[in-house]
Design a protein around this motif. Sequence first.
Motif, mmCIF file in Angstrom:
data_model
loop_
_atom_site.group_PDB
_atom_site.id
_atom_site.type_symbol
_atom_site.label_atom_id
_atom_site.label_comp_id
_atom_site.label_asym_id
_atom_site.label_seq_id
_atom_site.Cartn_x
_atom_site.Cartn_y
_atom_site.Cartn_z
ATOM 1 N N GLU A 191 0.742 -1.222 -0.053
ATOM 2 C CA GLU A 191 -0.089 0.043 0.069
ATOM 3 C C GLU A 191 0.706 1.329 0.087
ATOM 4 O OE1 GLU A 191 -2.913 -0.026 -0.470
ATOM 5 O OE2 GLU A 191 -2.797 -2.099 -0.837
ATOM 6 N N HIS A 192 1.852 1.302 0.865
ATOM 7 C CA HIS A 192 2.622 2.554 1.080
ATOM 8 C C HIS A 192 3.945 2.423 0.855
ATOM 9 C CE1 HIS A 192 -1.143 4.290 2.662
ATOM 10 N NE2 HIS A 192 -1.191 3.130 3.540
ATOM 11 N N ASN A 193 4.038 1.995 -0.220
ATOM 12 C CA ASN A 193 5.681 1.821 -0.557
ATOM 13 C C ASN A 193 5.928 2.652 -1.600
ATOM 14 O OD1 ASN A 193 7.923 0.439 -1.758
ATOM 15 N ND2 ASN A 193 7.177 -1.682 -1.753
ATOM 16 N N LYS A 194 7.073 3.390 -0.846
ATOM 17 C CA LYS A 194 7.595 4.685 -1.659
ATOM 18 C C LYS A 194 8.494 4.229 -2.653
ATOM 19 C CE LYS A 194 8.915 8.226 1.080
ATOM 20 N NZ LYS A 194 9.509 9.018 1.961
ATOM 21 N N GLU A 195 9.316 3.273 -2.351
ATOM 22 C CA GLU A 195 10.313 2.821 -3.382
ATOM 23 C C GLU A 195 9.573 2.403 -4.647
ATOM 24 O OE1 GLU A 195 13.736 1.270 -3.032
ATOM 25 O OE2 GLU A 195 14.164 3.366 -1.879
ATOM 26 N N LEU A 196 8.581 1.481 -4.612
ATOM 27 C CA LEU A 196 7.952 0.913 -5.620
ATOM 28 C C LEU A 196 6.884 2.016 -6.226
ATOM 29 C CD1 LEU A 196 7.171 -1.876 -6.639
ATOM 30 C CD2 LEU A 196 5.170 -1.937 -5.251
ATOM 31 N N ASP A 197 6.636 2.972 -5.603
ATOM 32 C CA ASP A 197 5.794 3.734 -6.237
ATOM 33 C C ASP A 197 6.807 4.836 -7.224
ATOM 34 O OD1 ASP A 197 3.580 3.402 -4.966
ATOM 35 O OD2 ASP A 197 3.404 4.812 -3.454
ATOM 36 N N TYR A 198 7.894 4.997 -6.657
ATOM 37 C CA TYR A 198 9.063 5.932 -7.165
ATOM 38 C C TYR A 198 9.738 5.323 -8.300
ATOM 39 C CZ TYR A 198 12.929 9.143 -7.960
ATOM 40 O OH TYR A 198 13.687 10.049 -8.260
ATOM 41 N N TYR A 199 9.995 3.860 -8.332
ATOM 42 C CA TYR A 199 10.779 3.205 -9.411
ATOM 43 C C TYR A 199 9.836 2.489 -10.318
ATOM 44 C CZ TYR A 199 14.825 4.588 -6.702
ATOM 45 O OH TYR A 199 15.741 5.111 -5.875
ATOM 46 N N TYR A 200 8.556 2.114 -10.025
ATOM 47 C CA TYR A 200 7.985 1.243 -10.522
ATOM 48 C C TYR A 200 6.589 2.075 -11.411
ATOM 49 C CZ TYR A 200 5.326 -2.943 -12.117
ATOM 50 O OH TYR A 200 4.850 -3.868 -12.688
ATOM 51 N N PRO A 201 6.485 1.937 -12.687
ATOM 52 C CA PRO A 201 7.143 1.213 -13.632
ATOM 53 C C PRO A 201 8.535 1.526 -14.152
ATOM 54 C CG PRO A 201 4.948 1.905 -14.501
ATOM 55 C CD PRO A 201 5.438 2.806 -13.303
ATOM 56 N N THR A 202 9.385 0.775 -14.272
ATOM 57 C CA THR A 202 10.582 0.856 -14.590
ATOM 58 C C THR A 202 10.612 1.389 -16.013
ATOM 59 O OG1 THR A 202 11.111 -1.444 -15.658
ATOM 60 C CG2 THR A 202 11.551 -0.968 -13.289
ATOM 61 N N ALA A 203 11.718 2.080 -16.642
ATOM 62 C CA ALA A 203 11.797 2.866 -17.868
ATOM 63 C C ALA A 203 12.167 1.604 -18.961
ATOM 64 C CB ALA A 203 13.080 3.581 -17.875
ATOM 65 N N THR A 204 13.036 0.863 -18.931
ATOM 66 C CA THR A 204 13.337 0.080 -20.006
ATOM 67 C C THR A 204 13.847 -1.269 -19.558
ATOM 68 O OG1 THR A 204 14.298 1.959 -20.955
ATOM 69 C CG2 THR A 204 15.041 0.138 -22.045
ATOM 70 N N LEU A 205 13.480 -2.339 -20.384
ATOM 71 C CA LEU A 205 13.604 -3.578 -20.112
ATOM 72 C C LEU A 205 14.600 -4.133 -21.353
ATOM 73 C CD1 LEU A 205 13.489 -6.447 -18.529
ATOM 74 C CD2 LEU A 205 11.953 -7.128 -20.194
ATOM 75 N N VAL A 206 15.975 -4.376 -20.962
ATOM 76 C CA VAL A 206 16.930 -4.890 -22.110
ATOM 77 C C VAL A 206 17.022 -6.380 -21.799
ATOM 78 C CG1 VAL A 206 19.280 -4.446 -22.964
ATOM 79 C CG2 VAL A 206 18.166 -2.719 -21.641
ATOM 80 N N THR A 207 16.677 -6.940 -22.953
ATOM 81 C CA THR A 207 16.861 -8.510 -22.882
ATOM 82 C C THR A 207 17.147 -9.087 -24.081
ATOM 83 O OG1 THR A 207 15.773 -10.471 -21.721
ATOM 84 C CG2 THR A 207 14.258 -8.866 -22.913
ATOM 85 N N ALA A 208 17.138 -10.528 -24.141
ATOM 86 C CA ALA A 208 17.179 -11.175 -25.495
ATOM 87 C C ALA A 208 15.743 -11.706 -26.110
ATOM 88 C CB ALA A 208 17.900 -12.221 -25.185
ATOM 89 N N PRO A 209 15.628 -11.655 -27.263
ATOM 90 C CA PRO A 209 14.259 -12.134 -27.532
ATOM 91 C C PRO A 209 13.983 -13.373 -27.444
ATOM 92 C CG PRO A 209 15.910 -11.684 -29.600
ATOM 93 C CD PRO A 209 16.664 -11.211 -28.298
ATOM 94 N N GLU A 210 15.208 -14.431 -26.952
ATOM 95 C CA GLU A 210 14.854 -15.652 -26.688
ATOM 96 C C GLU A 210 13.616 -15.834 -25.684
ATOM 97 O OE1 GLU A 210 18.683 -15.056 -27.726
ATOM 98 O OE2 GLU A 210 19.119 -16.958 -26.417
ATOM 99 N N ILE A 211 13.707 -14.946 -24.718
ATOM 100 C CA ILE A 211 12.898 -15.143 -23.511
ATOM 101 C C ILE A 211 11.614 -14.213 -23.639
ATOM 102 C CG2 ILE A 211 14.730 -15.999 -22.081
ATOM 103 C CD1 ILE A 211 15.316 -13.147 -20.957
ATOM 104 N N ILE A 212 11.213 -13.619 -24.767
ATOM 105 C CA ILE A 212 10.086 -12.901 -24.820
ATOM 106 C C ILE A 212 8.705 -13.786 -24.145
ATOM 107 C CG2 ILE A 212 9.725 -13.750 -27.133
ATOM 108 C CD1 ILE A 212 8.691 -10.886 -27.717
ATOM 109 N N PHE A 213 8.814 -14.979 -24.161
ATOM 110 C CA PHE A 213 7.517 -15.744 -23.682
ATOM 111 C C PHE A 213 7.729 -15.794 -22.430
ATOM 112 C CE2 PHE A 213 7.667 -17.116 -28.214
ATOM 113 C CZ PHE A 213 6.868 -16.116 -28.666
ATOM 114 N N PHE A 214 9.224 -16.763 -21.978
ATOM 115 C CA PHE A 214 9.423 -17.071 -20.794
ATOM 116 C C PHE A 214 9.121 -16.033 -19.669
ATOM 117 C CE2 PHE A 214 12.858 -20.027 -22.666
ATOM 118 C CZ PHE A 214 12.282 -21.254 -21.955
#
Length: 932
Positions: free
Chosen positions: A532-555
């Motif tokens: 409910e009152h999670n300042k960290e989560l409120d501030y950082y989430y949603p994150t900006a960018t996810l950098v990952t490999a296309p292989e794990i798009i479904f996983f």
Amino acid sequence: MALSKNYIPQEVENKWYEHWMTKGYFNSVPNEKPVYTIVIPPPNVTGVLHMGHALNNSVQDVLLRYAKLKGYNTCWVPGTDHASIATEAKVVAMLREKGIDKNALSREEFLAYAWEWKEKYGGIILQQLKKLGCGLDWNRTSFTMDEDYYKAVIDVFIDLYNKGHIYRGVKMINWDPKAKTALSDEEVNHKEVNSKLVYVKYFLSMSDASESMSDVRDSMSGNTIEETSRTSNLEGESPEHRTSNIEHRTSITIATVRPETILGDVAICVHPDDERYKHLVGKYCYVPLINRKIPIIADEYIDMEFGTGCLKVTPAHDINDYNLGLKHKLPVIDTLNEDGTMSEAAQLYIGEDRFDVRKKIVEDLQAAGHIEKIEDYKNQVGFSERTDVVIEPRLSMQWWCKMETMAKPALDVVMNDEIKFYPPKFKNTYRHWMENIKDWCISRQLRWGHRIPAWYDEQGNFVIAKTEEEALKAMSDVRDSMSGNTNLESTSPNIEHRIPDIILTQDPDVLDTWFSSWLWPMEVFGWNKNKEHNKELDYYYPTATLVTAPEIIFFWVARMIMAGLEYKQQIPFQQVYFTGIVRDKQGRKMSKSLGNSPDLLGMIDNFGADAVRFGVLIASPAGNDLLFDESTCEQGKVFGNKLWNALKLIHILNEKERSVDETESVIFPSLWFEQRLHEVQLLVENDIKEFKLSEALKKIYSLIWDDYCSWYLEWIKTAPDQPMNEYNSSKANFFFEELMKLLHPFMPFITEEIYHQLKERAEGDDIVQQTISHATDINRAILEQAEILKHIITAIRDVRVKQHLKPKDEIALFLPEAYKQKLQAIEQVLQKQCFATSITYTNETVANAISFVVGKLQCYFTTEKEIDNSQQFEQLKKDLDYYKGFLISVEKKLGNEKFVANAKPEIIEGEVKKKNDAVEKIRIIEESLTLL
RNA sequence: GGGAGCAUAGCUCAGCUGGUUCAGAGCAUCUGCCUUACAAGCAGAGGGUCCGCGGUUCGAACCCGUGUGCUCCCACCA
């Protein structure tokens, strides 16, 4: 202080990383600034740094450091994934070396070893990321089996169970006989292999001839539509077929690539319309070697063209056969044990490995006269992603998670670009999967992982609960309600007197690793503990960018989106950048098994981390595969050295005496470079926005090497005995600093070092903390002036080479009038760079001169030295031919009525101008030729 | 079997809404240079039927069709 001849990265890289750590520069706390957050795709806790990580993490580091330069509060969360199968395999192997059998250990003993192993070897990769220069907020290091994380996973399981998304059921799953666990469909890789297609004869049961269809039906349980149609087909059978086929046929032949599964056959199936076999449907035949009697049935699933058109049905070992079995209510005979050996049910070869039996049974069939022929055949076989053994389709009781309701919103946010995919082509892939999503098998028969919170009593009834206590209570409630005993007693707080008669055991299985990693972007900020009152989560989430490999798009990617929407009602990240696959020079995917993955740490030792980052990033176009070759790292190292030498020159210039002169001609180089810098800063910003990191780096590379070193520094530097202009000197230092900032995201160490070598810095004045601002207006006129200067200088140098003139032989320069206005005020630059004693503006042809072309304009210079006229003549002839040809093409275009009628006015205007220019040019060249 | 992508200099790639910033960059190659920051360098140069074939258009590397060759993803043909 004296600088070393060459740049030595090994001497500075560790120093700066430690400095950054000590200063806590990578630690982020919520503040008033805009935030830019990335959660690292947690590498396996067993992992060691390879090229894929180097690319992936270099990219993230660039994005974050660049965001910081732009004034964001950046946060990069590190961590590792417990990676159940991979880690358990390593621990089992370690135990085996010690002579310990996993099965001889209790669960607790095994886990103790596993944790010990994790503490000792786990997270090596995180240390390696430091070597690479990655600016992770180490205070936030998470692990998917941390205590709170564990609780979060269990809570989510329970919640989804209560919502009806999770259920238990027997289905055909992918069985890994080596790891002895179920796998999800995504964990199976299909590869083409060379097999043998064995044609096996099943002898018919002759006594069937008298059996009626009703007997057949009785022998199976129930009438189906299929059977009805089959009956009618049989009735319509033509007499020809009866005579041609039946009389001679005493056997029926099937084709199989898995002869060992014959022992589990429960039927032979043909197509209902297949004239060759219609008469056999409803009859029986015998399974070879064991002579078990099985029916011949018909189903439209069968492909009449394939093999003999007859399929042996083995429900226990093939998903299609299983479905056929369900449809036709056939029994299931499981002939395999969990380790891939033959079970008792097989009757033969009990305890022998499936692949050995495959060979053996063919020999035995041959001996018994059952083999008709054997053909070579290529087919697709499933392999375990983790252990690389052939997957067995196997029926078993597993836990499942329904995906359909969670998939819908997760599909929408991607299709409407709420979450943007780069490159966008992956939207298609994503949609296809999401629209055809199947339930997710989430249980694994392993010990290392989040243990499924299900508790069973002796009768096999189960309850879902966080702890054994809660499970006991829940189980007594269940029993009470089952016995109708929902009175005062069941609500009584006095649990104890009811407990003794219940013995519960917890499900031994653990959850699929991805069932924990899908919570990663939330749980690293302590989501479960404080929703409910999670300042960290409120501030950082949603994150900006996810950098990952296309292989794990479904996983992973898809499931994080689902979890984010389900539990936070918010997307987990705003954009996803899919990096390419790292390949070697020959285009092969880099992999451990091929052994073509270079030793990254060795390369860092050799070239320096900056150079390795440079090498990886320069070769990595947005969204394409990366063809990696060490030579690009070499280039990075050379580039570092170039920077180092520029620094040395700046030091020399800084130590010179000063002069003050701010006339335009003197300070023009600085005026120009400022504009050029701004121009590139803007271009780079744009490239990075679109994840074109290699483009951005190329532009910076060229800005530094070509514009700053080759042009700018040459323009401003003065002879050894001459004083240095104050304005240019201070600008040169300033520009160098700005260049280092711009380059810093890509090459953090050397830029920090040079930033400090440029001048004494106050405590805390480190490049890693700096920001840059970009000019919005660029003075194009100045840029154009400089371009003309560069062109003239290059053209003269070219002529000098061709005429064998020394670079410093003096010349008198003649330029067209058109340049007068643009160059007059700054012609000192030109004079100095070209060793020109004079510059004259004229449109007339100059006698006894060498002519050359800049842009479209004719220029000349004269010199005291002997000139080679023939060379000059050849050049002019060539130019003349070119312009004549050019003129013809332009005139043709302008003579085309349709062109004049349809083209835009400015295009036509341009063509007219081109024509006039060409005419003028031809005139001048011809004049020059006559003069020679 | 279904879907996606790619093909431009020897190599790796840029080329935005079709029109001189339209044929580009970096490596590699060649030719000069030990010029007082840098030989891990400086200065210059040469390399291309923009995969083939058709079409649309005044105009195509770019748009459309088609063929060929690679790559990837998905899929249960024994």
